[in-house]
Design a protein around this motif. Structure first.
Motif, PDB file in Angstrom:
ATOM      1  N   GLN A 131       1.523  13.043  -8.217  1.00  0.00           N
ATOM      2  CA  GLN A 131       0.569  12.526  -8.491  1.00  0.00           C
ATOM      3  C   GLN A 131       0.005  11.124  -9.165  1.00  0.00           C
ATOM      4  N   ASP A 132       0.432  10.271  -9.345  1.00  0.00           N
ATOM      5  CA  ASP A 132       0.793   9.378  -9.775  1.00  0.00           C
ATOM      6  C   ASP A 132       1.727   7.957  -9.420  1.00  0.00           C
ATOM      7  N   VAL A 133       0.874   7.344  -8.274  1.00  0.00           N
ATOM      8  CA  VAL A 133       2.538   6.607  -7.378  1.00  0.00           C
ATOM      9  C   VAL A 133       2.356   5.293  -7.062  1.00  0.00           C
ATOM     10  N   ILE A 134       2.868   4.177  -6.624  1.00  0.00           N
ATOM     11  CA  ILE A 134       3.147   3.289  -6.894  1.00  0.00           C
ATOM     12  C   ILE A 134       3.802   2.677  -5.775  1.00  0.00           C
ATOM     13  N   VAL A 135       2.550   2.248  -4.612  1.00  0.00           N
ATOM     14  CA  VAL A 135       2.869   1.612  -3.173  1.00  0.00           C
ATOM     15  C   VAL A 135       2.833   0.232  -2.647  1.00  0.00           C
ATOM     16  N   LYS A 136       3.971  -0.424  -2.134  1.00  0.00           N
ATOM     17  CA  LYS A 136       3.866  -2.050  -1.602  1.00  0.00           C
ATOM     18  C   LYS A 136       4.771  -2.180  -0.557  1.00  0.00           C
ATOM     19  N   PRO A 137       4.928  -3.340  -0.297  1.00  0.00           N
ATOM     20  CA  PRO A 137       5.227  -3.601   1.471  1.00  0.00           C
ATOM     21  C   PRO A 137       6.405  -4.239   1.181  1.00  0.00           C
ATOM     22  N   LEU A 138       7.198  -3.989   1.707  1.00  0.00           N
ATOM     23  CA  LEU A 138       8.539  -4.146   1.810  1.00  0.00           C
ATOM     24  C   LEU A 138       8.806  -5.957   1.688  1.00  0.00           C
ATOM     25  N   ASP A 139       7.824  -6.604   2.329  1.00  0.00           N
ATOM     26  CA  ASP A 139       8.404  -7.785   2.514  1.00  0.00           C
ATOM     27  C   ASP A 139       7.333  -8.776   1.030  1.00  0.00           C
ATOM     28  N   GLY A 140       6.972  -8.249   0.287  1.00  0.00           N
ATOM     29  CA  GLY A 140       5.878  -9.582  -0.234  1.00  0.00           C
ATOM     30  C   GLY A 140       6.704  -9.782  -1.562  1.00  0.00           C
ATOM     31  N   MET A 141       6.077 -10.306  -2.552  1.00  0.00           N
ATOM     32  CA  MET A 141       6.611 -11.470  -3.659  1.00  0.00           C
ATOM     33  C   MET A 141       5.253 -11.708  -4.284  1.00  0.00           C
TER      34      MET A 141
ATOM     35  N   LEU B  97      -1.761   4.280  -7.516  1.00  0.00           N
ATOM     36  CA  LEU B  97      -2.738   5.441  -6.255  1.00  0.00           C
ATOM     37  C   LEU B  97      -2.247   6.846  -6.673  1.00  0.00           C
ATOM     38  N   THR B  98      -3.094   7.463  -7.027  1.00  0.00           N
ATOM     39  CA  THR B  98      -3.280   8.815  -7.864  1.00  0.00           C
ATOM     40  C   THR B  98      -3.940   9.269  -6.860  1.00  0.00           C
ATOM     41  N   ALA B  99      -3.434  11.200  -7.217  1.00  0.00           N
ATOM     42  CA  ALA B  99      -3.363  12.152  -6.906  1.00  0.00           C
ATOM     43  C   ALA B  99      -5.302  12.558  -5.735  1.00  0.00           C
ATOM     44  N   ASP B 100      -6.276  11.962  -7.067  1.00  0.00           N
ATOM     45  CA  ASP B 100      -7.147  11.662  -6.801  1.00  0.00           C
ATOM     46  C   ASP B 100      -8.198  11.504  -6.682  1.00  0.00           C
ATOM     47  N   GLY B 101      -7.220  10.533  -6.602  1.00  0.00           N
ATOM     48  CA  GLY B 101      -8.232   9.124  -5.987  1.00  0.00           C
ATOM     49  C   GLY B 101      -8.852   8.701  -4.824  1.00  0.00           C
ATOM     50  N   ALA B 102      -9.961   8.084  -4.802  1.00  0.00           N
ATOM     51  CA  ALA B 102     -10.277   6.705  -3.451  1.00  0.00           C
ATOM     52  C   ALA B 102      -9.194   6.222  -2.449  1.00  0.00           C
ATOM     53  N   ASN B 103      -9.674   6.206  -1.889  1.00  0.00           N
ATOM     54  CA  ASN B 103      -8.950   4.690  -1.163  1.00  0.00           C
ATOM     55  C   ASN B 103      -8.011   5.223  -0.243  1.00  0.00           C
ATOM     56  N   ILE B 104      -7.222   6.384  -0.518  1.00  0.00           N
ATOM     57  CA  ILE B 104      -6.097   6.523  -0.085  1.00  0.00           C
ATOM     58  C   ILE B 104      -5.794   6.471   1.205  1.00  0.00           C
ATOM     59  N   GLY B 105      -6.461   6.655   2.290  1.00  0.00           N
ATOM     60  CA  GLY B 105      -6.268   6.376   3.539  1.00  0.00           C
ATOM     61  C   GLY B 105      -6.453   4.923   4.050  1.00  0.00           C
ATOM     62  N   SER B 106      -6.889   4.427   3.278  1.00  0.00           N
ATOM     63  CA  SER B 106      -7.428   2.789   3.818  1.00  0.00           C
ATOM     64  C   SER B 106      -6.577   1.854   3.248  1.00  0.00           C
ATOM     65  N   THR B 107      -5.815   2.667   2.005  1.00  0.00           N
ATOM     66  CA  THR B 107      -4.495   1.611   1.501  1.00  0.00           C
ATOM     67  C   THR B 107      -3.249   2.253   1.925  1.00  0.00           C
ATOM     68  N   LEU B 108      -3.331   3.067   2.748  1.00  0.00           N
ATOM     69  CA  LEU B 108      -2.280   3.519   3.173  1.00  0.00           C
ATOM     70  C   LEU B 108      -1.781   2.708   4.990  1.00  0.00           C
ATOM     71  N   GLU B 109      -2.906   2.953   5.491  1.00  0.00           N
ATOM     72  CA  GLU B 109      -3.505   2.389   6.532  1.00  0.00           C
ATOM     73  C   GLU B 109      -3.147   0.520   6.452  1.00  0.00           C
ATOM     74  N   MET B 110      -3.418  -0.035   5.441  1.00  0.00           N
ATOM     75  CA  MET B 110      -3.599  -1.521   5.135  1.00  0.00           C
ATOM     76  C   MET B 110      -2.291  -1.921   5.517  1.00  0.00           C
ATOM     77  N   LEU B 111      -1.156  -0.910   3.963  1.00  0.00           N
ATOM     78  CA  LEU B 111      -0.301  -2.212   4.288  1.00  0.00           C
ATOM     79  C   LEU B 111       0.868  -1.376   4.588  1.00  0.00           C
ATOM     80  N   SER B 112       0.511   0.066   6.065  1.00  0.00           N
ATOM     81  CA  SER B 112       1.579  -0.050   6.858  1.00  0.00           C
ATOM     82  C   SER B 112       1.178   0.131   8.411  1.00  0.00           C
ATOM     83  N   ASP B 113      -0.171  -0.985   8.553  1.00  0.00           N
ATOM     84  CA  ASP B 113      -0.934  -1.715   9.633  1.00  0.00           C
ATOM     85  C   ASP B 113      -0.650  -0.297  10.705  1.00  0.00           C
ATOM     86  N   ASN B 114      -0.881   0.553  10.337  1.00  0.00           N
ATOM     87  CA  ASN B 114      -1.490   1.932  10.809  1.00  0.00           C
ATOM     88  C   ASN B 114      -0.176   2.464  11.249  1.00  0.00           C
TER      89      ASN B 114
END
Length: 318
Positions: free
Chosen positions: A154-164, A172-189
């Protein structure tokens, strides 16, 4: 000792916060000879590791804190200790630098931290070797798996593997907005794996940085407390640093991880702990020395040099 530091440009450091400067000041107080190089100054010639090295003097004077001499070609093996303090990003240039430092290591230099372990121990992924110390954690490039993970927790932190410094961290929350665009950006599609972790509410009490020297914890940590509605506690993201004594659980975490650090030649490391959970193990250029020293009167860099001096002395006598 002859000590070489490989770091970002010294004229650009934040003097009030920089942990590398604390190390250099400690080395000078203890009578060691300092030299300086940038990452691009290191090279291999006929199978041997060299650098365009400048003599360095440092002063505990904010108006005049360093002097550099003329660069000259020197063998990296001539140095007793090489402090690898180049900040991320952990890119291919960083990897190539570790190969050069590894050659210096084969020739007899002591690299802090061990070059192979800098490559092997990704700061996000290394922590997954201790699942009993982590919240539920997923590493994947698959958006469907992350969405399933998000539905479960339901409530999750997402992050790249090479950041600082908190860059690229999203809540991200399960009912939140922009989940898809956030994941696309972080994972480079969907091309790059990223990390998802169940949100830890205790972050509001601070993301604790526990410094480890040769597998042993410094008695105090720095709790980095989010400000102004932020999720991130990182100082670079505006968090407030509050030094605290280690808790019993902090010590248990350090006791569990410490032997693995010694085994891998990771002499100076920062554990990131939220609540009772390890979120990251920082091995490249851990910080927070200055903040803890200022608040508790410690001298963490001197503790580090006690270990380095002992190690070099032992090597010279064998």
């Amino acid at each position: 000792m002859r000590v070489l530091v490989v770091m970002d440009p010294i004229q650009q450091v934040n003097l009030k916060k920089d942990s590398t400067m604390a190390m250099l000041w400690a080395a000078t107080r203890r009578g060691h000879q300092l030299s300086y190089a940038l990452q691009q100054d290191l090279y291999i010639d006929q199978g041997k590791a060299f650098g365009l090295i400048a003599p360095l003097q440092v002063f505990e004077d904010y108006n005049h804190y360093y002097e550099l001499g003329e660069k000259s070609a020197q063998s990296l093996a001539d140095f007793d200790v090489i402090l690898m303090r180049k900040d991320p990003p952990f890119d291919m240039n960083f990897v190539y630098t570790t190969y050069i430092l590894e050659q210096a290591e084969r020739e007899g230099a002591w690299i802090i931290n061990k070059p192979q372990s800098l490559r092997d121990c990704n700061e996000k992924l290394f922590a997954t070797q201790f699942p009993e110390l982590q919240v539920p954690t997923l590493v994947t490039s698959q958006q469907s798996l992350i969405r399933e993970f998000l539905h479960t927790h339901q409530d999750v932190i997402v992050k790249p593997l090479d950041g600082m410094g908190g860059t690229g961290i999203f809540r991200l929350t399960a009912d939140g907005a922009n989940i898809g665009s956030t994941l696309e950006m972080l994972s480079d599609n969907g091309k790059l794996p990223i990390m998802a972790q169940r949100y830890i509410p205790e972050i509001m009490d601070g993301d604790k940085r526990i410094l480890m020297i040769n597998g042993e914890p410094v008695p105090y940590c720095l709790a980095r407390i989010p400000q102004n509605g932020e999720t991130r506690g990182n100082l670079a993201a505006g968090g407030r640093g509050e030094a605290r004594p280690l808790t019993e659980n902090d010590r248990k975490i350090a006791e569990k991880i410490g032997p693995f650090l010694r085994e891998k030649g990771l002499v100076f490391v920062g554990l990131d702990v939220i609540g009772n959970y390890v979120t990251e193990i920082n091995v490249t250029s851990p910080t927070c020395i200055r903040e803890i020293d200022d608040q508790f009167g410690t001298s963490i860099a001197d503790d580090l040099f006690n270990v380095l001096e002992q190690g070099v002395s032992t090597k010279r006598n064998t």
